[in-house]
Every structure is written in C-alpha cells, then in structure tokens.
Design a protein around this motif. Structure first.
Motif, short mmCIF file in Angstrom:
data_model
loop_
_atom_site.label_atom_id
_atom_site.label_comp_id
_atom_site.label_asym_id
_atom_site.label_seq_id
_atom_site.Cartn_x
_atom_site.Cartn_y
_atom_site.Cartn_z
N TYR A 136 0.87 -1.19 0.00
CA TYR A 136 0.00 0.00 0.00
C TYR A 136 0.89 1.23 0.00
CZ TYR A 136 -3.05 3.72 1.64
OH TYR A 136 -3.73 4.92 1.76
N GLU A 137 0.85 1.99 -1.09
CA GLU A 137 1.74 3.14 -1.29
C GLU A 137 3.19 2.67 -1.11
OE1 GLU A 137 0.20 6.21 1.29
OE2 GLU A 137 -1.45 6.66 -0.09
N ASP A 138 3.90 3.12 -0.07
CA ASP A 138 5.29 2.67 0.12
C ASP A 138 5.43 1.76 1.32
OD1 ASP A 138 4.76 4.57 2.01
OD2 ASP A 138 6.70 5.57 1.87
N LYS A 139 4.33 1.14 1.72
CA LYS A 139 4.34 0.26 2.90
C LYS A 139 4.02 -1.18 2.50
CE LYS A 139 4.63 3.50 6.25
NZ LYS A 139 4.66 4.75 5.48
N ILE A 140 4.53 -2.10 3.30
CA ILE A 140 4.34 -3.53 3.03
C ILE A 140 3.63 -4.16 4.22
CG2 ILE A 140 5.51 -5.73 2.58
CD1 ILE A 140 7.32 -2.48 1.91
N LEU A 193 1.59 -2.48 8.65
CA LEU A 193 2.16 -1.91 7.43
C LEU A 193 3.48 -1.24 7.78
CD1 LEU A 193 -1.10 -0.41 5.92
CD2 LEU A 193 0.32 -2.14 4.80
N VAL A 194 4.58 -1.67 7.13
CA VAL A 194 5.91 -1.15 7.48
C VAL A 194 6.61 -0.62 6.25
CG1 VAL A 194 6.05 -2.88 9.32
CG2 VAL A 194 7.17 -3.32 7.14
N SER A 195 7.51 0.33 6.47
CA SER A 195 8.29 0.88 5.36
C SER A 195 9.37 -0.09 4.93
CB SER A 195 8.94 2.21 5.79
OG SER A 195 9.94 1.95 6.78
N MET A 196 9.91 0.15 3.74
CA MET A 196 11.01 -0.71 3.27
C MET A 196 12.22 -0.60 4.19
SD MET A 196 10.34 -2.65 0.74
CE MET A 196 12.02 -3.13 0.36
N GLN A 197 12.46 0.61 4.71
CA GLN A 197 13.61 0.78 5.61
C GLN A 197 13.41 -0.04 6.89
OE1 GLN A 197 14.67 4.83 6.47
NE2 GLN A 197 16.18 4.27 8.02
N ALA A 206 13.01 -18.59 3.83
CA ALA A 206 12.03 -19.24 2.97
C ALA A 206 11.38 -18.25 2.01
CB ALA A 206 10.95 -19.92 3.82
N TYR A 207 11.31 -16.98 2.44
CA TYR A 207 10.66 -15.94 1.65
C TYR A 207 11.65 -15.10 0.83
CZ TYR A 207 6.56 -16.95 4.53
OH TYR A 207 5.51 -17.57 5.15
N LYS A 208 12.86 -15.58 0.73
CA LYS A 208 13.92 -14.78 0.08
C LYS A 208 13.54 -14.33 -1.32
CE LYS A 208 18.78 -15.00 -1.31
NZ LYS A 208 20.00 -15.86 -1.41
N ALA A 209 13.00 -15.23 -2.14
CA ALA A 209 12.67 -14.87 -3.53
C ALA A 209 11.63 -13.77 -3.58
CB ALA A 209 12.17 -16.10 -4.28
N TYR A 210 10.72 -13.77 -2.62
CA TYR A 210 9.62 -12.79 -2.63
C TYR A 210 10.07 -11.45 -2.04
CZ TYR A 210 7.56 -17.07 -3.93
OH TYR A 210 7.34 -18.23 -4.60
N LYS A 211 10.98 -11.50 -1.09
CA LYS A 211 11.56 -10.26 -0.58
C LYS A 211 12.40 -9.59 -1.67
CE LYS A 211 14.46 -8.38 3.12
NZ LYS A 211 15.31 -8.70 4.31
N GLU A 212 13.18 -10.40 -2.39
CA GLU A 212 13.99 -9.85 -3.48
C GLU A 212 13.12 -9.28 -4.60
OE1 GLU A 212 16.47 -13.11 -4.60
OE2 GLU A 212 17.96 -12.72 -3.02
N GLY A 213 12.04 -9.97 -4.93
CA GLY A 213 11.12 -9.46 -5.94
C GLY A 213 10.50 -8.15 -5.53
N LEU A 214 10.15 -8.04 -4.24
CA LEU A 214 9.59 -6.80 -3.70
C LEU A 214 10.60 -5.67 -3.80
CD1 LEU A 214 7.61 -5.11 -1.93
CD2 LEU A 214 8.74 -6.13 0.07
N ILE A 215 11.82 -5.91 -3.36
CA ILE A 215 12.87 -4.88 -3.39
C ILE A 215 13.09 -4.38 -4.81
CG2 ILE A 215 15.34 -4.49 -3.05
CD1 ILE A 215 15.14 -6.40 -0.60
N GLU A 216 13.13 -5.30 -5.76
CA GLU A 216 13.36 -4.92 -7.15
C GLU A 216 12.25 -4.01 -7.66
OE1 GLU A 216 15.68 -4.52 -10.31
OE2 GLU A 216 16.22 -5.69 -8.53
N TRP A 217 11.03 -4.34 -7.35
CA TRP A 217 9.90 -3.52 -7.81
C TRP A 217 9.89 -2.16 -7.12
CZ3 TRP A 217 5.88 -3.09 -11.17
CH2 TRP A 217 5.75 -4.12 -12.11
N MET A 218 10.18 -2.13 -5.84
CA MET A 218 10.14 -0.87 -5.09
C MET A 218 11.22 0.10 -5.55
SD MET A 218 7.51 -1.15 -3.19
CE MET A 218 7.51 -0.06 -1.77
N LYS A 219 12.30 -0.41 -6.11
CA LYS A 219 13.36 0.46 -6.63
C LYS A 219 12.85 1.34 -7.75
CE LYS A 219 17.41 -2.48 -5.80
NZ LYS A 219 18.39 -3.39 -6.49
N HIS A 220 11.88 0.83 -8.51
CA HIS A 220 11.40 1.54 -9.70
C HIS A 220 10.09 2.30 -9.47
CE1 HIS A 220 13.98 -1.83 -11.17
NE2 HIS A 220 14.52 -0.82 -11.85
N MET A 221 9.67 2.37 -8.24
CA MET A 221 8.41 3.08 -7.95
C MET A 221 8.67 4.52 -7.56
SD MET A 221 6.08 0.26 -5.96
CE MET A 221 4.73 1.43 -5.83
#
Length: 347
Positions: A243-247, A317-321, A332-347
């Motif tokens: 949601y916006e910049d929160k996860i 809801l927490v910020s990326m930082q 176990a969630y590494k692939a999904y955390k990495e996918g999130l980080i990659e997308w948030m870089k371009h937002m």
C-alpha cells in the motif's frame, strides 16, 4: 590388520591441523562467549555462511549481558537468514541463566554447560574443550563420519546410542594437553578431507595410515545412516501486499515452525488466498517466480505475487527501511523479498 596406534594417530592429526587450520574469526580470539556463539551458529550451517553473521552478532551483542537483555526482535533480525531460529531463542535463555546462576559468565565444566538451554552434548563438549581446555570430546556429524571410517564402525550414526558409544571411545583418545586442537582438528578433517557423499580425499588425509576403512576399501560405505523419513511437501501461496510505500507483514505464532518471525501473507490453499484477495481494493497484481524451500522434515513449494492496493487496510504496514532494519523475514521468503525490493526500486 595391525591395531591402530592412537598416540601416533593423534600426533599426525595435530601436526596436520597446525599446518592446515583455517583462519576463522572465532579461533583468533577463542573467548568462551565467542566460542559459544560460533558453535551454535555452525550447527547445520556452513562455515563461510556463518562468518558475516558471527561478526555482526558479536558487534551488536559483545557479551552475555548484552545477549540476555536483547529484545526478541533484535535477536531475530541478527539471525535473519541463518534459519533454525530456536537456536538464538535458546541462547538468550541460556544467557539469562548465566546471569542468574554463574555471575554473567559461561560455566567451565561440561555438566554445567549441559544444564543451559540449547546446549546439548556436542556444544557442551566443544565449548568445554575449546574455551576451557577440558579433555571432553565434541561428537558431531564430522566426528562420527571420520571415526566411523577410521575404526570401521557400522552402527547407525543417527542413533543416540551410537553417539554415546563414540563419546566413550574418544574419551580414551583425546589428548589431555590439547583437547581444543584435537576436537577442532577432527571437525576440520571432516569438513575439508573426509567429506560426506563425494569420494573422500584419502590420498591427502593424515589419518590414512591409521584408517581401517581406507585400508580395507570400505570408506565409501561409511558412515551408516538408517533411511530418513521422506520430507512432506506443502504448497504455499504468498501474497506480498503493498500500500503506497508500505508492506503488510504478519507475525507467526510464538511456537512451531519459524516461531515469532515476520512473513508476507501466506496461505495453505488457493481458496483461502482468493477469499483474502476479494477483501482488497486491488490496483494491480504482479506475478513473482515460483520458489522452493527445504526445512528438515518438509518442503514448501511456493507461488507468489505482489499485490498493490489502493485502499489502506488494517494490519502491520511497514516501510522498506523498517523491513530491512527491524523485521526478520525467514529465508524461505527470500525470492519474494527480493522481488519486492526490485519492484520498489522503480516506484
């Protein structure tokens, strides 16, 4: 076949160790606390993977008092990615026990060490011998493998009775003047030379002249392990809600697998996931790659997606930082955390 000369075996082993021991941060300054931290971290984890975690942990929590007073979230974050989180939870319990019973110090005897939370026979032997120079064996998988081959012992090494048998035999071999070096040398041989599965490097092994397994050609058949139970496979559906910049994060139950850690929304059945998604005001959904994670007795086969929503929802809801600095996400969630980080870089 000639009887093994244990005195010569020990001399050859220690000479090899003196010449070949790896330089490791916990060996350079082998205080009881540092030895303890390293031994717990090294359980079921490779040496190279442990190094950065060890340095970070010691920097953040330099002594038993700091560990005893650390918050659970701090501990989980420091341990993030190492897995088997009960290890660090037990370390805090043991640190509190040391503060209450041993004046804030690790006890020096095997039996007292064994009385602390999370310290079993192997860890007690390792700490007692390495940190306090007590002539006590430290029987782990490396030790069982090496001496199963040296002595050609065909007992099932997964049985507790076998470990006790080796402990008794090694008590007769371990040198009283250098028990720390002996235990570390056997671990080192097991990690670098007398390796599992792949062919052991018998041609460079200092124990080859003493090894009955090598001399009789049965090294590859040892050690004996009874068939392990097949891991169960569980399907998981992962929704990374943004949601916006929160996860959105959920905290797992305090007991059981990955106890107390934070995770993305996780469902066992597609119907559960569909019901959850139907409650959201979804802007867009981005599929993420499928992933697999292996635990000791089970495998998670995961499919995941990023779910961007327009309307704020209840929950954590927490910020990326904050996600990076304060919340421990299981590997176990590494692939999904990495996918999130990659997308948030371009937002």
């Amino acid at each position: 076949m000639e009887k093994i000369n244990n005195k010569q075996l020990v001399e050859d082993l220690l000479a090899w160790y003196d010449a070949n021991a790896r330089i490791l941060p916990w060996r350079e300054e082998a205080t009881p606390y540092r030895v303890w931290v390293s031994e717990i971290m090294l359980q079921q984890t490779r040496v190279e993977a442990v190094k950065p975690y060890f340095e970070r942990f010691i920097h953040a929590l330099p002594d038993i008092s700091a560990l005893a007073h650390a918050s659970e979230d701090t501990l989980r974050k420091l341990w993030e990615g190492l897995g088997y989180y009960h290890r660090v939870s037990n370390m805090k319990k043991a640190a509190i026990q040391c503060m209450e019973r041993f004046n804030g110090q690790l006890p020096s005897t095997y039996d007292e060490l064994l009385s602390l939370s999370g310290i079993g026979a192997y860890s007690a032997g390792a700490i007692a011998s390495i940190a306090f120079h007590q002539p006590v064996p430290a029987v782990d998988g490396n030790v069982l493998r090496v001496f199963s081959r040296v002595w050609v012992i065909e007992d099932d090494i997964l049985k507790e009775s076998t470990k006790k048998k080796f402990q008794k035999l090694l008590m007769e071999v371990i040198p009283k003047e250098r028990p720390d070096a002996f235990n570390q040398a056997v671990m080192e041989i097991g990690a670098m030379v007398c390796v599992p599965n792949a062919a052991p490097k018998c041609h460079i092994c200092p124990l080859a002249p003493h090894c009955k397994g090598y001399q009789t050609g049965v090294t590859h058949k040892l050690p004996v392990k009874a068939g392990k139970k097949k891991r169960t496979i569980e399907k998981k559906y992962i929704d990374v809600v943004v949601y916006e910049d929160k996860i959105l994060l959920q905290q797992r139950e305090k007991d059981g697998l990955l106890a107390g850690l934070y995770e993305f929304n996780t469902f066992d059945y597609p119907q559960e996931e569909e019901l959850f998604l139907s409650t959201l005001d979804i802007e867009k959904i981005v599929p993420l790659k499928d992933s697999k994670h292996i635990f000791t007795h089970k495998e998670w086969h995961m499919s995941g997606k990023l779910v961007f929503i327009r309307k704020k929802i209840k929950g954590n809801l927490v910020s990326m930082q904050d996600l990076e600095e304060h919340y421990a996400i299981p590997s176990a969630y590494k692939a999904y955390k990495e996918g999130l980080i990659e997308w948030m870089k371009h937002m």
